[in-house]
Design an enzyme around this catalytic site. Structure first.
Site, PDB file in Angstrom:
ATOM      1  N   GLU A  42       0.817  -1.203   0.000  1.00 20.18           N
ATOM      2  CA  GLU A  42       0.000   0.000   0.000  1.00 20.18           C
ATOM      3  C   GLU A  42       0.855   1.259   0.000  1.00 20.18           C
ATOM      4  OE1 GLU A  42      -3.974  -1.732   2.140  1.00 20.18           O
ATOM      5  OE2 GLU A  42      -2.567  -0.693   3.427  1.00 20.18           O
ATOM      6  N   CYS A  81       3.195   8.491   1.042  1.00 21.76           N
ATOM      7  CA  CYS A  81       3.796   7.584   2.026  1.00 21.76           C
ATOM      8  C   CYS A  81       3.970   6.226   1.354  1.00 21.76           C
ATOM      9  CB  CYS A  81       2.848   7.495   3.231  1.00 21.76           C
ATOM     10  SG  CYS A  81       3.356   6.312   4.475  1.00 21.76           S
ATOM     11  N   CYS A 124       6.260  -6.835   7.728  1.00 16.68           N
ATOM     12  CA  CYS A 124       7.400  -6.267   8.444  1.00 16.68           C
ATOM     13  C   CYS A 124       7.828  -7.262   9.510  1.00 16.68           C
ATOM     14  CB  CYS A 124       7.003  -4.947   9.107  1.00 16.68           C
ATOM     15  SG  CYS A 124       8.361  -4.140   9.991  1.00 16.68           S
ATOM     16  N   CYS A 149       6.076  -4.626  15.869  1.00 16.99           N
ATOM     17  CA  CYS A 149       5.708  -3.630  16.881  1.00 16.99           C
ATOM     18  C   CYS A 149       4.255  -3.894  17.287  1.00 16.99           C
ATOM     19  CB  CYS A 149       5.879  -2.214  16.316  1.00 16.99           C
ATOM     20  SG  CYS A 149       7.601  -1.846  15.930  1.00 16.99           S
ATOM     21  N   CYS A 163       1.183  -1.853  15.732  1.00 12.91           N
ATOM     22  CA  CYS A 163       1.176  -1.561  14.288  1.00 12.91           C
ATOM     23  C   CYS A 163       0.511  -2.692  13.515  1.00 12.91           C
ATOM     24  CB  CYS A 163       2.609  -1.360  13.813  1.00 12.91           C
ATOM     25  SG  CYS A 163       2.741  -1.074  12.034  1.00 12.91           S
ATOM     26  N   CYS A 208      -1.688   6.341   9.886  1.00  7.95           N
ATOM     27  CA  CYS A 208      -0.449   5.738  10.373  1.00  7.95           C
ATOM     28  C   CYS A 208      -0.743   4.426  11.074  1.00  7.95           C
ATOM     29  CB  CYS A 208       0.224   6.638  11.394  1.00  7.95           C
ATOM     30  SG  CYS A 208       0.826   8.152  10.738  1.00  7.95           S
TER      31      CYS A 208
HETATM   32  N1  SAH Z   1       9.298   0.743  10.332  1.00  8.73           N
HETATM   33  C1  SAH Z   1       9.478   2.157  10.183  1.00  8.73           C
HETATM   34  C2  SAH Z   1       8.630   2.727   9.099  1.00  8.73           C
HETATM   35  C3  SAH Z   1       7.140   2.636   9.372  1.00  8.73           C
HETATM   36  S1  SAH Z   1       6.658   4.180   9.946  1.00  8.73           S
HETATM   37  C4  SAH Z   1       9.247   2.831  11.526  1.00  8.73           C
HETATM   38  O1  SAH Z   1       8.835   2.164  12.456  1.00  8.73           O
HETATM   39  O2  SAH Z   1       9.569   3.999  11.664  1.00  8.73           O
HETATM   40  C5  SAH Z   1       5.096   3.943  10.493  1.00  8.73           C
HETATM   41  C6  SAH Z   1       4.782   5.038  11.481  1.00  8.73           C
HETATM   42  O3  SAH Z   1       3.418   4.871  11.861  1.00  8.73           O
HETATM   43  C7  SAH Z   1       5.606   4.898  12.744  1.00  8.73           C
HETATM   44  O4  SAH Z   1       6.049   6.109  13.220  1.00  8.73           O
HETATM   45  C8  SAH Z   1       4.629   4.319  13.700  1.00  8.73           C
HETATM   46  O5  SAH Z   1       4.889   4.750  14.961  1.00  8.73           O
HETATM   47  C9  SAH Z   1       3.333   4.869  13.257  1.00  8.73           C
HETATM   48  N2  SAH Z   1       2.269   3.959  13.672  1.00  8.73           N
HETATM   49  C10 SAH Z   1       2.264   2.627  13.588  1.00  8.73           C
HETATM   50  N3  SAH Z   1       1.105   2.134  14.054  1.00  8.73           N
HETATM   51  C11 SAH Z   1       0.376   3.194  14.446  1.00  8.73           C
HETATM   52  C12 SAH Z   1      -0.941   3.330  14.970  1.00  8.73           C
HETATM   53  N4  SAH Z   1      -1.722   2.267  15.163  1.00  8.73           N
HETATM   54  N5  SAH Z   1      -1.392   4.562  15.228  1.00  8.73           N
HETATM   55  C13 SAH Z   1      -0.625   5.647  14.986  1.00  8.73           C
HETATM   56  N6  SAH Z   1       0.611   5.578  14.472  1.00  8.73           N
HETATM   57  C14 SAH Z   1       1.105   4.365  14.206  1.00  8.73           C
END
Ligand code: SAH
Length: 349
Positions: A91, A104, A111, A115, A118, A334
């Protein structure tokens, strides 16, 4: 030798051409067609000679992703579901703002970092994207934007961890910034990492792009759970590395991202710790209230808690921005990027 022309930077394509007895300037011409004009069929590259056109058409592919689904949010955010040659889907999200249009993009299918908040992390890891698949997200997105609102900024904040696919990401950045290819200014490009420490310097050395670091916690006990990579590279080590990094400066600050989750990392104590932790690192902090989704138990704090948290950060002297949840109605905000149509979800590499 790779079989997709978009896997090679203009520099490397030129070197390859020369090794094949083709003049180097042909690489500039091919890049102009592929990236400036968006023409993918070598037969249409009219300033190339006939034999070269035939050869490119028979030996190389020029497209890596096909538009599968396009969703448009009520706020104008557009999410593209893009299908690769092996049927994997990634995506990309286009976020129109007042003075810019940010795209983006993803770097991996799934991944491996898992985390806990996420949605991509919950899918597990399938594979890295190739350079062609990374830049084709830009090519497909350009085809769906109106002429007047061209893509002005690129953030590597989609699915995957860019620093675990660094060679392909660096080659893609070469294409994004090369004057004969996408010709974007490096400072309009931001790469976000969960903190793969050994790869930060090689990334910064590649050029004056922006670095974003997903911090999300002020204490290791909390970050260990949210970002399991923290057990390998804990907060103090990560921040120490950034503090000593001379390629980070007031002109090139680090953007820290802090996803705010109710009862997890949103206490006044957490907010008071952050300015102290980040002291000595030129930076800005992006606070992102958690976008809830089915694969994680976390919620966003109330408006009052978010405001109190950011107020304490301001008082501590940090530069803080609060990020709006764009595109949440189409699961494009995000952390909501995940491909749910494929099953079973495979955690294997
Ligand atoms: N793996 C890299 C690139 C992905 S960035 C990284 O972790 O930086 C994805 C961004 O979205 C990250 O800053 C993460 O904190 C944010 N993110 C992930 N899940 C989220 C959620 N459920 N709500 C808000 N932000 C989220």
């Amino acid at each position: 030798m790779s079989t997709n022309l978009k896997d090679l930077s203009v520099q490397r394509l030129g070197e390859y051409f020369v090794s094949e007895g083709i003049p180097r300037y042909r690489a500039d011409q091919v890049a102009d067609w592929l990236y400036q004009r968006g023409v993918e069929d070598p037969h249409e590259m009219t300033n190339l000679d006939g034999p070269l056109r035939e050869r490119l058409a028979s030996e190389w592919r020029t497209r890596a992703l096909w538009l599968d689904v396009l969703k448009v949010s009520s706020d104008g955010t557009r999410k593209l579901g893009l299908r690769a040659a092996d049927d994997e889907v990634v995506e990309a999200v286009l976020i129109p703002e007042e003075r810019r249009n940010t795209l983006c993009i993803s770097t991996q299918v799934g991944c491996p970092l898992a985390c806990s908040f996420c949605a991509t992390g919950a899918m597990g890891f399938t594979r890295n994207l190739s350079t062609a698949e990374i830049v084709d997200q830009v090519c497909r997105a350009r085809e769906v934007v109106e002429r007047e609102d061209r893509i002005s900024n690129i953030v590597f904040m989609g699915m995957g961890e860019p620093l675990l696919n660094l060679p392909a990401v660096l080659e893609a950045i070469q294409l994004l910034t090369h004057p004969k290819a996408f010709a974007m200014a490096p400072r309009r490009i931001t790469v976000s990492t969960a903190g793969v420490l050994p790869q930060i310097r090689p990334l910064l050395e590649s050029g004056p792009i922006n670095l974003a670091v997903s911090l999300h916690a002020a204490r290791d006990e909390v970050r260990d759970v949210l970002v399991p990579l923290n057990r390998r590279f804990p907060i103090a080590e990560l921040l120490d590395c950034l503090r000593k990094e001379e390629l980070v400066s007031a002109r090139r600050p680090v953007f820290f991202e802090y996803t705010l989750m109710e009862g997890v990392n949103d206490s006044p104590d957490d907010a008071r710790r952050l300015p102290e932790l980040l002291r000595g690192i030129p930076c800005k902090l992006n606070v992102i209230p958690m976008n809830p989704h089915a694969d994680a138990p976390y919620r966003s704090p109330s408006r009052e808690v978010v405001d109190r948290f950011t107020a304490i950060l301001h008082e501590g002297g940090l530069r803080v921005t609060l990020r709006r949840n764009r595109g949440a109605d189409i699961d494009a905000a995000c952390g909501q990027l995940a491909v749910r149509s494929r099953s079973p979800l495979s955690p294997s590499a």
